[in-house]
Scaffold this active site. Structure first.
Site, short mmCIF file in Angstrom:
data_model
loop_
_atom_site.label_atom_id
_atom_site.label_comp_id
_atom_site.label_asym_id
_atom_site.label_seq_id
_atom_site.Cartn_x
_atom_site.Cartn_y
_atom_site.Cartn_z
N GLN A 137 0.95 -1.23 0.09
CA GLN A 137 -0.22 0.08 0.03
C GLN A 137 0.79 1.31 0.08
O GLN A 137 0.45 2.48 -0.14
CB GLN A 137 -0.92 -0.07 1.30
N HIS A 197 -1.75 1.42 -4.22
CA HIS A 197 -1.96 2.74 -4.11
C HIS A 197 -1.36 3.96 -4.68
O HIS A 197 -1.03 5.04 -4.38
CB HIS A 197 -2.08 3.36 -2.35
C1 BJW Z 1 4.57 -0.79 12.64
C2 BJW Z 1 5.91 -0.05 12.93
C3 BJW Z 1 6.89 -0.86 12.78
C4 BJW Z 1 3.99 1.19 13.05
N1 BJW Z 1 6.84 -1.98 12.41
N2 BJW Z 1 4.46 -2.17 12.49
C5 BJW Z 1 -16.67 5.99 3.22
C6 BJW Z 1 -16.66 7.07 2.36
C7 BJW Z 1 -15.97 7.14 1.32
C8 BJW Z 1 -14.93 6.11 1.20
C9 BJW Z 1 -15.15 4.84 1.96
C10 BJW Z 1 -16.23 5.04 3.16
N3 BJW Z 1 -16.07 3.70 3.79
C11 BJW Z 1 -14.98 2.94 3.22
C12 BJW Z 1 -14.62 3.52 2.06
C13 BJW Z 1 -13.57 3.01 1.29
C14 BJW Z 1 -12.29 3.65 1.72
C15 BJW Z 1 -11.78 3.18 2.94
O1 BJW Z 1 -11.50 2.06 3.21
N4 BJW Z 1 -12.10 4.17 3.89
C16 BJW Z 1 -11.84 3.75 5.43
C17 BJW Z 1 -10.70 4.54 5.74
C18 BJW Z 1 -13.00 4.05 6.07
N5 BJW Z 1 -11.39 3.15 0.45
C19 BJW Z 1 -11.21 3.88 -0.50
O2 BJW Z 1 -11.72 5.00 -0.64
C20 BJW Z 1 -10.36 3.44 -1.54
N6 BJW Z 1 -11.02 3.25 -2.89
C21 BJW Z 1 -12.25 2.63 -3.02
O3 BJW Z 1 -12.52 1.74 -2.05
O4 BJW Z 1 -12.80 2.75 -4.18
C22 BJW Z 1 -14.07 2.15 -4.32
C23 BJW Z 1 -15.11 3.27 -3.37
C24 BJW Z 1 -15.15 4.25 -3.99
C25 BJW Z 1 -15.96 5.35 -3.07
C26 BJW Z 1 -16.66 4.94 -2.07
C27 BJW Z 1 -16.54 3.64 -1.68
C28 BJW Z 1 -15.65 2.76 -2.29
C29 BJW Z 1 -8.87 4.01 -1.74
C30 BJW Z 1 -8.05 4.02 -0.50
C31 BJW Z 1 -7.04 5.03 -0.90
C32 BJW Z 1 -5.96 5.16 0.33
N7 BJW Z 1 -5.13 6.08 0.11
C33 BJW Z 1 -3.96 6.68 1.19
C34 BJW Z 1 -3.29 7.53 0.62
C35 BJW Z 1 -2.20 7.24 -0.58
C36 BJW Z 1 -1.49 8.38 -1.15
C37 BJW Z 1 -0.86 9.09 0.12
O5 BJW Z 1 0.14 8.50 0.48
O6 BJW Z 1 -1.20 10.31 0.21
O7 BJW Z 1 -3.31 5.28 1.34
S1 BJW Z 1 -4.64 6.69 2.91
C38 BJW Z 1 -3.50 5.97 3.34
O8 BJW Z 1 -3.90 4.50 4.14
C39 BJW Z 1 -2.42 5.42 2.37
C40 BJW Z 1 -2.25 4.02 3.19
O9 BJW Z 1 -1.61 3.19 1.95
C41 BJW Z 1 -3.42 3.62 3.46
C42 BJW Z 1 -3.43 2.64 4.51
O10 BJW Z 1 -2.55 3.04 5.68
P1 BJW Z 1 -1.53 1.79 6.32
O11 BJW Z 1 -0.45 1.60 5.54
O12 BJW Z 1 -2.19 0.72 6.95
O13 BJW Z 1 -0.96 2.91 7.55
P2 BJW Z 1 -1.36 3.21 9.19
O14 BJW Z 1 -0.73 4.53 9.43
O15 BJW Z 1 -2.79 3.23 9.00
O16 BJW Z 1 -0.95 1.83 9.87
C43 BJW Z 1 0.48 1.79 10.27
C44 BJW Z 1 0.76 0.44 10.99
O17 BJW Z 1 1.92 0.22 11.27
C45 BJW Z 1 -0.08 0.70 12.38
O18 BJW Z 1 -1.10 -0.46 12.55
C46 BJW Z 1 1.19 0.63 13.22
O19 BJW Z 1 0.81 0.18 14.67
C47 BJW Z 1 2.24 -0.23 12.52
N8 BJW Z 1 3.58 0.22 12.75
N9 BJW Z 1 5.45 1.14 12.81
C48 BJW Z 1 5.43 -2.75 12.39
N10 BJW Z 1 8.27 -0.14 12.90
#
Ligand code: BJW
Ligand code: ZN
Length: 251
Positions: free
Chosen positions: A104, A122
């Site tokens: 991601q 992503h």
């Molecule tokens: C360690 C550590 C160490 C720390 N060792 N571990 C309501 C309205 C609109 C949309 C939605 C909705 N409900 C659901 C949706 C769908 C939405 C979604 O899922 N939203 C939720 C948040 C509720 N998803 C989307 O919109 C996606 N598209 C989609 O579904 O299309 C169809 C659709 C369209 C419209 C409506 C509905 C469906 C697209 C998602 C795009 C995500 N984009 C981002 C930004 C990317 C660009 C940028 O970098 O700016 O992607 S957001 C951000 O989150 C980024 C990441 O890839 C993504 C995930 O985050 P990640 O990697 O998990 O990081 P963290 O910070 O959350 O977690 C870090 C973890 O590491 C923690 O657990 C720590 O404990 C751990 N950690 N240090 C090991 N050393």
């Protein structure tokens, strides 16, 4: 002092027998390189609002602000190096006959560490595309007076990342889903597993029969469902797995 990391006998057995392995990686994998995660304490979404910076509507409202935020993040990303977690994942690709890294992360650090069998769910912050015609652009002048720079079609360039409400690249998602369904061993590493559809992959793998391992510094939404939770830093835990594989003749 790092925690002592111990692998269960079942995980050891799976590591030695599995041929089809998938790793889903998230921002936590790059944390030890100095890149902020999103949802941890001090993470990006604590300081900045996603609805102001990471949606198409935000870009339409204020393209300059969004472009500059990404320019600031790009600069930081370009100044850091892969950490032992990235290196261990690149090693694992060579050890297992069928391997896929589903990331991601948009920071290119897996590629810098040598990973080749990967899909980016992503996008990638180092690429740009046109907000209007969607053409990928590699040759804009970074010192362009127009902020954001313009595509030859007249549209604004934007980073080629996936914002909230946007569809994921179809091919990447399809490959990730297919590999998750076929995986014998599935790792979810450094992700909060809150963002869909990426967060559905561990469940898909589990339902299809994979042994699912989570590596994270804390518990997440998927922790109750996984077969093994390794609490600890990715950069300390993954090298232990690679060492175990090497000790047992897997190179
Ligand atoms: C360690 C550590 C160490 C720390 N060792 N571990 C309501 C309205 C609109 C949309 C939605 C909705 N409900 C659901 C949706 C769908 C939405 C979604 O899922 N939203 C939720 C948040 C509720 N998803 C989307 O919109 C996606 N598209 C989609 O579904 O299309 C169809 C659709 C369209 C419209 C409506 C509905 C469906 C697209 C998602 C795009 C995500 N984009 C981002 C930004 C990317 C660009 C940028 O970098 O700016 O992607 S957001 C951000 O989150 C980024 C990441 O890839 C993504 C995930 O985050 P990640 O990697 O998990 O990081 P963290 O910070 O959350 O977690 C870090 C973890 O590491 C923690 O657990 C720590 O404990 C751990 N950690 N240090 C090991 N050393
Ligand atoms: Zn264009």
């Amino acid at each position: 002092m790092p925690n002592r990391i111990s692998l269960s006998p079942t995980l050891e057995e799976k590591l030695l027998s599995a041929k089809k392995v998938v790793i889903l990686s998230g921002a936590g994998v790059s944390a030890e390189s100095g890149i902020s995660t999103f949802r941890d304490k001090g993470g990006l979404w604590e300081k900045f609002k996603p609805e102001d910076l990471a949606t198409p509507a935000a870009f339409q409202r204020n393209p300059k602000l969004v472009w500059e935020w990404y320019a600031y993040r790009r600069k930081k990303i370009q100044s850091v190096k892969p950490n032992p977690a990235h290196v261990a994942i690149a090693r694992m690709e060579k050890i297992f006959p069928e391997f896929l890294l589903v990331t991601q992360n948009v920071d290119n650090l897996h590629q810098k560490a040598g990973s080749k069998k990967l899909v980016e769910l992503h996008g990638n912050i180092n690429r740009n595309k046109c907000f209007s015609c969607e053409k990928i652009s590699s040759n804009f002048k970074p010192d362009s007076k127009t902020v954001p720079p313009l595509c030859p079609c007249g549209g604004y360039l934007r980073p080629d990342v996936v914002w909230f409400g946007e569809l994921l690249p179809e091919n990447a998602l399809e490959l990730a889903q297919r590999a998750s369904l076929e995986a014998e061993l599935f790792f979810s590493v450094g992700t909060s597993a809150l963002v869909y559809p990426a967060a559905s992959l561990p469940f898909l793998a589990k339902e299809a029969g994979a042994f699912v391992v989570e590596i994270n510094t804390g518990e997440t939404e998927i922790s109750p469902a996984v077969d093994e939770l390794l609490l600890g830093k990715a950069g300390e835990t993954l090298p232990v797995i690679v060492e175990f594989l090497k000790r047992n003749g897997k190179k």
